[in-house]
Design an enzyme around this catalytic site. Structure first.
Site, PDB file in Angstrom:
ATOM      1  N   GLY A 204      -6.505  -2.649  -9.406  1.00 52.32           N
ATOM      2  CA  GLY A 204      -5.382  -2.929 -10.302  1.00 52.32           C
ATOM      3  C   GLY A 204      -5.226  -4.218 -10.650  1.00 52.32           C
ATOM      4  O   GLY A 204      -4.119  -4.788 -10.862  1.00 52.32           O
TER       5      GLY A 204
ATOM      6  N   ASN B  86      -5.638  -5.701 -13.346  1.00 53.81           N
ATOM      7  CA  ASN B  86      -5.553  -6.022 -14.904  1.00 53.81           C
ATOM      8  C   ASN B  86      -4.315  -6.306 -15.341  1.00 53.81           C
ATOM      9  O   ASN B  86      -3.643  -6.746 -16.508  1.00 53.81           O
ATOM     10  CB  ASN B  86      -5.892  -4.774 -15.675  1.00 53.81           C
TER      11      ASN B  86
ATOM     12  N   GLY C 108       0.242  -7.257 -13.494  1.00 50.56           N
ATOM     13  CA  GLY C 108       1.193  -7.329 -12.371  1.00 50.56           C
ATOM     14  C   GLY C 108       0.595  -8.376 -11.236  1.00 50.56           C
ATOM     15  O   GLY C 108      -0.076  -9.520 -11.333  1.00 50.56           O
TER      16      GLY C 108
ATOM     17  N   GLY D 184      -1.864  -7.722  -9.240  1.00 46.65           N
ATOM     18  CA  GLY D 184      -3.286  -7.868  -9.124  1.00 46.65           C
ATOM     19  C   GLY D 184      -3.871  -8.991 -10.015  1.00 46.65           C
ATOM     20  O   GLY D 184      -4.772  -9.767  -9.597  1.00 46.65           O
TER      21      GLY D 184
ATOM     22  N   SER E 261       5.241  -1.588   0.196  1.00 43.68           N
ATOM     23  CA  SER E 261       6.397  -1.804  -0.576  1.00 43.68           C
ATOM     24  C   SER E 261       7.823  -1.722   0.307  1.00 43.68           C
ATOM     25  O   SER E 261       7.778  -0.929   1.243  1.00 43.68           O
ATOM     26  CB  SER E 261       6.846  -0.776  -1.598  1.00 43.68           C
TER      27      SER E 261
ATOM     28  N   TYR F 272       6.988   8.527  -3.475  1.00 41.62           N
ATOM     29  CA  TYR F 272       6.369   6.904  -3.622  1.00 41.62           C
ATOM     30  C   TYR F 272       6.810   6.243  -2.402  1.00 41.62           C
ATOM     31  O   TYR F 272       5.881   5.710  -1.723  1.00 41.62           O
ATOM     32  CB  TYR F 272       7.349   6.087  -4.757  1.00 41.62           C
TER      33      TYR F 272
END
Length: 317
Positions: free
Chosen positions: A21, A23, A25, A27, A150, A175
């Site tokens: 990930g 690409n 935020g 990451g 999270s 989630y």
């Protein structure tokens, strides 16, 4: 703990890092921070156009960065295996694996393998990827595996009788389950790594409340204008930029004060913002029987058996 920042990142020349990930935020911020200190960074993402665009944007900020994009779809076990095969053929070491990518609170969908999308991507995808790359991690001195959880893990529990949400599904509980699974995986992996006496360690991190595209994507896919409004107003009040949200996972991957089995999060207001610190009470969340059963279920679902760690299965730390 002093206020740790990217200025505290050591010289990483000669190190190889993989960020899923990468690409956007957290990451993307992680990729940029690692590249700025000399690491060779593999930016892994599902969408080639977005991945290459992110790579080019990081190069604009860090012109001499060593960054390679590799396509990785964590919602496909076949794609994960293909990625791992290509990665192992191309690299002789892997110092840092950041299991960062994820999807958040979306309507029920399934991966290509029929897994509930959030559990299948956030947990099973990274479980399989880590296991397939484990031989290289074990061969790299003092390598680290950082898995992003999270605060939303508090909303869910690991429902071993219905991991795929087929009997009942709410997007936030799903989630929460995936993020709790991330934490249990990180802790259980550390237990098994320690049992075989390797220098490789596993650490968990969470960003607190960081402004990323996860919130807007969740609200858009769920057709919730109210939720989008809430994110904008609430985020402006208590949230922090993605660059700050990335600090806990960077600290987990790079601080000499990390020894394995910790959870690192923001040290400010209610754990939602601030500079990174180790959450000393996090081990209370390590439900060993559930973690073991989740591990066994994950092996069965992915077919990735972590053969190098099998001797540790009957050993506790």
């Amino acid at each position: 703990m002093s206020q740790w920042t990217t200025n505290d990142i050591p010289d990483l020349r000669g190190k190889v890092a993989l960020v899923t990930g990468g690409n956007s935020g957290l990451g993307k911020e992680t990729v940029q921070a690692l590249a700025a200190r000399g690491a060779h960074v593999i930016l892994a993402a599902r969408n080639p156009e977005r991945g290459e665009k992110a790579r080019e944007e990081v190069l604009q900020s860090v012109p001499d960065a060593s960054i390679k994009f590799m396509q990785l779809d964590l919602a496909s076990q076949a794609a994960i295996r293909e990625f791992a095969t290509n990665f192992l053929e191309a690299h002789q070491r892997l110092d840092l694996l950041f299991n960062n990518a994820g999807v958040m609170a979306i309507p029920r969908r399934e991966t290509r393998d029929g897994f509930e999308m959030q559990f299948g991507t956030n947990h099973l995808g990274h479980f399989a990827l880590t296991g397939l790359l484990l031989p290289l991690l074990l061969a790299t001195p003092k390598s680290r595996i950082v898995t992003t959880s999270s605060m939303a893990r508090a909303m869910g529990r690991v429902n071993l009788a219905d991991l795929q949400g087929q009997k009942g599904y709410t997007r936030w509980s799903a989630y929460g389950q995936s993020k709790r699974a991330n934490l249990l995986f990180a802790f259980e992996l550390q237990r098994r790594l320690a049992a075989i006496g390797t220098e490789t360690i596993s650490v968990a991190a969470h960003p607190g409340y960081a402004h990323t595209n996860l919130q807007s994507t969740s609200a858009t896919l769920s057709n919730s204008n109210l939720e989008l409004w809430f994110y904008e107003k609430f985020g402006a009040f208590v949230g922090q930029p993605a660059a700050m949200g990335a600090l806990p996972q960077l600290y987990a991957g790079l601080s000499p004060d990390i020894h394995g089995g910790e959870l690192v999060g923001p040290g400010g207001f209610s754990g939602m913002r601030g500079h990174p610190r180790v959450e000393t009470k996090a081990q209370r969340e390590y439900d060993h029987p559930t973690a073991e059963r989740l591990w066994d279920a994950s092996v069965e679902l992915t077919g990735v058996d972590y053969a190098q760690l099998k001797q540790s299965q009957s050993t506790s730390v």
